[in-house]
Design a protein around this motif. Structure first.
Motif, short mmCIF file in Angstrom:
data_model
loop_
_atom_site.label_atom_id
_atom_site.label_comp_id
_atom_site.label_asym_id
_atom_site.label_seq_id
_atom_site.Cartn_x
_atom_site.Cartn_y
_atom_site.Cartn_z
N ASN A 192 6.86 -6.27 47.14
CA ASN A 192 6.96 -5.19 48.12
C ASN A 192 5.97 -5.41 49.26
O ASN A 192 6.32 -5.25 50.43
N ALA A 193 4.76 -5.81 48.93
CA ALA A 193 3.74 -6.08 49.95
C ALA A 193 4.14 -7.27 50.83
O ALA A 193 3.97 -7.23 52.05
N ALA A 194 4.68 -8.32 50.21
CA ALA A 194 5.12 -9.49 50.97
C ALA A 194 6.26 -9.11 51.92
O ALA A 194 6.31 -9.59 53.05
N ALA A 195 7.15 -8.25 51.45
CA ALA A 195 8.25 -7.80 52.31
C ALA A 195 7.70 -7.10 53.55
O ALA A 195 8.11 -7.39 54.68
N ALA A 196 6.75 -6.21 53.36
CA ALA A 196 6.18 -5.46 54.48
C ALA A 196 5.41 -6.37 55.43
O ALA A 196 5.45 -6.19 56.64
N ALA A 197 4.74 -7.38 54.88
CA ALA A 197 3.92 -8.28 55.69
C ALA A 197 4.73 -9.31 56.47
O ALA A 197 4.20 -9.95 57.37
N HIS A 198 6.01 -9.45 56.14
CA HIS A 198 6.83 -10.49 56.76
C HIS A 198 8.08 -9.95 57.45
O HIS A 198 9.11 -10.59 57.47
N GLY A 199 7.98 -8.75 58.00
CA GLY A 199 9.06 -8.23 58.83
C GLY A 199 10.00 -7.26 58.14
O GLY A 199 10.93 -6.76 58.77
N GLY A 200 9.78 -6.99 56.87
CA GLY A 200 10.62 -6.02 56.16
C GLY A 200 9.97 -4.65 56.18
O GLY A 200 8.94 -4.42 56.83
N LYS A 201 10.57 -3.72 55.45
CA LYS A 201 10.04 -2.36 55.36
C LYS A 201 9.86 -2.02 53.89
O LYS A 201 10.83 -2.03 53.12
N ALA A 202 8.62 -1.73 53.51
CA ALA A 202 8.30 -1.41 52.12
C ALA A 202 8.67 0.02 51.77
O ALA A 202 8.75 0.89 52.63
N ASP A 203 8.90 0.24 50.48
CA ASP A 203 9.09 1.58 49.91
C ASP A 203 10.08 2.43 50.69
O ASP A 203 9.79 3.54 51.12
N ILE A 204 11.30 1.89 50.85
CA ILE A 204 12.34 2.64 51.56
C ILE A 204 12.86 3.80 50.72
O ILE A 204 13.55 4.67 51.24
N ASN A 205 12.55 3.81 49.44
CA ASN A 205 12.88 4.90 48.53
C ASN A 205 11.62 5.23 47.74
O ASN A 205 10.68 4.43 47.70
N PRO A 206 11.58 6.38 47.09
CA PRO A 206 10.41 6.70 46.26
C PRO A 206 10.21 5.65 45.16
O PRO A 206 11.17 5.10 44.63
N ILE A 207 8.96 5.37 44.85
CA ILE A 207 8.63 4.45 43.76
C ILE A 207 9.19 5.03 42.46
O ILE A 207 9.08 6.23 42.21
#
Length: 139
Positions: A88-103
């Motif tokens: 999830n952190a890698a996704a956010a750091a590389h152009g994605g969006k983290a936690d699009i839904n509740p954990i």
């Protein structure tokens, strides 16, 4: 031949998407990649084909949905809660969006959803089958 899955995804920028999936732990198979498509390998049975919009249109006339919509969510098993968090952190750091839904934390199962740069939804998940409450087990 083992059963395998090839997930085909339309992407706006092939190089950006390849870098994104590489950052998540996928590897590129150059034998099935060119300037219009990239084969990204998660495991011996799971492959993601990143296709430029032009290449995608050679497979279907259906519209490419906007990045703000979700037609499916693809889940990948991870070896630990920490691996879910790291993806999830890698996704956010590389152009994605983290936690699009509740954990989702059910104790025996833990997941965090993210979107890639084109809005495709992914749900890395960790599960400890031995800890599933008896009343929730199939059978």
């Amino acid at each position: 031949m083992p059963k395998m899955i090839f997930v085909n995804l339309p992407v706006a920028d092939l190089k950006t998407s390849m870098a994104f999936y590489t950052a998540l732990g996928f590897t590129n198979n150059p034998a099935f990649s060119d300037e219009t498509a990239a084969c990204m390998v998660w495991s011996e049975a799971i492959y993601v084909m990143l296709l430029t919009h032009a290449k995608w249109r050679t497979f279907t006339t259906r519209a490419i949905p906007p990045a703000t919509s979700s037609e499916v969510m693809l889940s990948l098993s991870c070896e630990s809660r920490e691996a879910v968090n790291a993806m999830n952190a890698a996704a956010a750091a590389h152009g994605g969006k983290a936690d699009i839904n509740p954990i989702q934390d059910l104790g025996f199962m833990y997941g965090r959803d993210f979107a890639d740069p084109d809005g495709h939804a992914w749900g890395p998940v960790w599960m400890d089958p031995s800890a599933i409450p008896h009343d929730q087990q199939a059978g």
